[in-house]
Design an enzyme around this catalytic site. Structure first.
Site, PDB file in Angstrom:
ATOM      1  N   GLU A   1       0.831  -1.204   0.000  1.00 43.34           N
ATOM      2  CA  GLU A   1       0.000   0.000   0.000  1.00 43.34           C
ATOM      3  C   GLU A   1       0.868   1.258   0.000  1.00 43.34           C
ATOM      4  O   GLU A   1       1.833   1.367   0.761  1.00 43.34           O
ATOM      5  CB  GLU A   1      -0.900  -0.024   1.242  1.00 43.34           C
ATOM      6  CG  GLU A   1      -1.866   1.139   1.354  1.00 43.34           C
ATOM      7  CD  GLU A   1      -2.816   0.991   2.541  1.00 43.34           C
ATOM      8  OE1 GLU A   1      -3.777   1.761   2.621  1.00 43.34           O
ATOM      9  OE2 GLU A   1      -2.584   0.086   3.385  1.00 43.34           O
TER      10      GLU A   1
ATOM     11  N   LYS B   1      -9.257   2.977  -3.096  1.00 41.36           N
ATOM     12  CA  LYS B   1      -9.648   2.262  -1.881  1.00 41.36           C
ATOM     13  C   LYS B   1     -11.075   2.607  -1.460  1.00 41.36           C
ATOM     14  O   LYS B   1     -11.478   3.778  -1.481  1.00 41.36           O
ATOM     15  CB  LYS B   1      -8.654   2.591  -0.767  1.00 41.36           C
ATOM     16  CG  LYS B   1      -8.770   1.753   0.499  1.00 41.36           C
ATOM     17  CD  LYS B   1      -7.609   2.081   1.437  1.00 41.36           C
ATOM     18  CE  LYS B   1      -7.607   1.256   2.712  1.00 41.36           C
ATOM     19  NZ  LYS B   1      -6.445   1.588   3.572  1.00 41.36           N
TER      20      LYS B   1
ATOM     21  N   CYS C   1      -5.775  -3.190   1.468  1.00 38.96           N
ATOM     22  CA  CYS C   1      -5.713  -3.324   2.932  1.00 38.96           C
ATOM     23  C   CYS C   1      -7.101  -3.436   3.568  1.00 38.96           C
ATOM     24  O   CYS C   1      -7.734  -4.473   3.520  1.00 38.96           O
ATOM     25  CB  CYS C   1      -4.910  -2.163   3.530  1.00 38.96           C
ATOM     26  SG  CYS C   1      -4.314  -2.478   5.215  1.00 38.96           S
TER      27      CYS C   1
END
Length: 540
Positions: free
Chosen positions: A43, A113, A149
């Site tokens: 990330e 994200k 994540c």
């Protein structure tokens, strides 16, 4: 036909865009030489994680975009190698935590994200907007989706990727270490990803960033929830995993790194945290006050393992209350480790302070004031040496002491990095015992003698504190697990101890706010995780 996916477990540095670009390019080329079709980096690998308020600056996005373009051009000669790179995106006034796929000198696409964590050490909602568009790309007939994540910590984003046709989920991560974290990661991936019928490749960042330590431990999991590959703990690593369709194949080139003991995990994480804090901030060396006690012994061992003996200097600063065995054990340990060692007596300074204050203190008995003066003399001497020679001071206080205020502002708290500030006293002993299994560098007597600050005659810590096994248990339940006083007492701890320790935790918040940053190894440390007011009349 199989697809080879390379997990590039790299150590990025926040803001070092040119250095991070070079690291990504190096790993991508190494992976390509081993036949990789896809290279997955962690990330925000291009800019480091977490960038915090750098994400509020336009120039940060401009430089990030320039660096991504340069990296894309640099890797153009890697024919048909898909490289997944994490980076921030600023678009139409909104900021996104993103990952892009570059191939053959072009940008294939970008995923933004969805799930933005805003708990514990994370505050991504401060910086980023959420997006809900899946991104799937095909390599040799296999369809790969991207999540980032926290996206995988609920089923929504994995389900969206699956609905868009993904067979394998690629997951760049910036997941920080705490004890027993890996089992939690496995459980969450099984609940939210493999139940969607997806295999996954989990690429986690490694390295120290201020108080956070990223432990790596990247892994591959099949649709049944079985781990088929796991990378190293607290080290950079590169591993190739082959996929036949959605199925990861076992091969000689992929392996599962053995699970370490908790003590080994924590010790290696602390070594990494110290190495990166010192190295990434450009300090030439470290120095610390050696007392002959267990805390400074552990910090010394960690420092030498992290930096090498030539970059570590110890100062023993005896007072009238320093026991002879403290001298003997300190000299023994530095000899074993081969570090520079000096002794500077504080007797004259202490006498001068008492003489200067004699008129003011006339008729008042000695108490912790005189004890604190000794600690502050030592802190002043260490900081003077730091200023003169550029070495950063490592403080040696542990979490148990920080919790209840058994430490001195501008004394033993003075320094630049608090190595064991998140290590309870009982864990300090376990870590020392572990380190001695690698080579006995800590003299046995340091581990067996009663702990003492040696600030008055015949002093022991338990003159002022409950036994550390009691203190640590109550601290853990109250501070780390957020249990109530009633719940702790119901667990069998004396009401007097519970009331006293919880009160000390509350009233010493002002000290902890002035403590140096240090390594985080529990799921709740004093610092980013702990945000209690100094001024508060609330009583439970």
């Amino acid at each position: 036909m199989t697809v080879k996916v390379a997990i590039a477990q790299i150590n990025s540095t926040v803001g070092d865009l040119s250095g991070n670009r070079a690291r990504i390019a190096e790993f991508a080329r190494r992976a390509a030489q081993q036949g990789a079709d896809i290279v997955l980096t962690p990330e925000l690998s291009l800019v480091g994680y977490p960038p915090e308020d750098l994400l509020l600056r336009q120039a940060f996005y401009d430089k990030s975009a320039e660096t991504l373009i340069a990296l894309t051009a640099e890797l153009a000669d890697l024919h048909d190698v898909y490289v997944v790179v994490g980076h921030p995106v600023l678009q139409d006034g909104e900021r996104f935590n993103a990952a892009s796929v570059i191939v053959n000198g072009a940008l294939l696409g970008t995923y933004r994200k969805y799930a933005l964590p805003n708990v514990a050490v994370f505050d991504e909602k401060r910086y980023f907007s959420s997006a809900d568009t899946p991104f799937v790309f095909e390599v040799k007939g296999v369809r790969f989706g991207l999540n980032i994540c926290e996206d995988t910590w609920n089923p929504h984003a994995p389900a969206r990727a699956r609905a868009a046709g993904a067979q394998v989920l690629l997951v760049p991560n910036g997941s920080p270490f705490h004890m027993n974290k890996q089992h939690l990661r496995y459980d969450v991936m099984r609940s939210n990803v493999t139940t969607q019928g997806l295999s996954l490749v989990y690429a986690n960042l490694v390295g120290g960033q201020d108080e956070l330590i990223f432990d790596g431990n990247s892994f591959v999991m099949d649709q049944q929830g079985d781990v088929t590959a796991q990378l190293k703990h607290a080290q950079e690593d590169l591993q190739i995993v082959e996929f036949d369709g959605a199925l990861p194949l076992a091969s000689a080139s992929s392996c599962i790194t053995p699970t370490l003991s908790v003590e080994a995990q924590v010790y290696q994480a602390l070594v990494l945290g110290v190495r990166d804090y010192i190295g990434k901030n450009g300090f030439p060396s470290v120095l610390l006050g050696l007392s002959g006690g267990v805390d400074s012994a552990l910090v010394l061992a960690i420092a030498v393992d992290a930096l090498g003996a030539d970059k570590v200097r110890c100062i023993m600063m005896p007072s009238p209350y320093t026991a002879e065995i403290s001298w003997v054990d300190s000299r023994d340990m530095v000899k074993r480790l081969g570090v520079r060692y000096d002794e500077i007596s504080i007797n004259d300074c202490f006498s001068a302070f008492k003489s200067t204050l004699a008129k003011e203190f006339e008729g008042v008995a000695e108490d912790t004031t005189e004890e604190n003066i000794q600690a502050r003399i030592r802190g002043t001497l260490l900081m003077a040496l730091s200023n003169k020679f550029g070495a950063i001071v490592l403080t040696t206080g542990n979490k148990s002491e920080m919790a209840v205020g058994y430490c001195t502002l501008y004394g033993d708290m003075a320094g630049g990095f608090a190595v064991i500030k998140d290590i309870a006293k009982t864990l300090v002993y376990r870590l020392c015992a572990y380190r001695n299994t690698l080579g006995e560098v800590i003299p046995t007597r340091i581990l067996t003698r009663p702990p003492s600050a040696e600030l008055r005659r015949d002093q022991t810590d338990q003159d002022s504190l409950p036994p550390y096994d009691v203190l640590d248990a109550i601290m853990q339940m109250y501070m780390e697990e957020n249990q109530s006083i009633a719940e702790i007492e119901a667990a069998g701890y004396r009401s007097e101890d519970v009331q006293r320790i919880t009160r000390l935790i509350k009233i010493n918040e002002y000290k902890r706010r002035q403590a140096p940053v240090g390594c985080r190894v529990t799921h709740r440390a004093f610092g980013r995780d702990w945000r209690y007011p100094i001024t508060s009349k609330f009583r439970e």
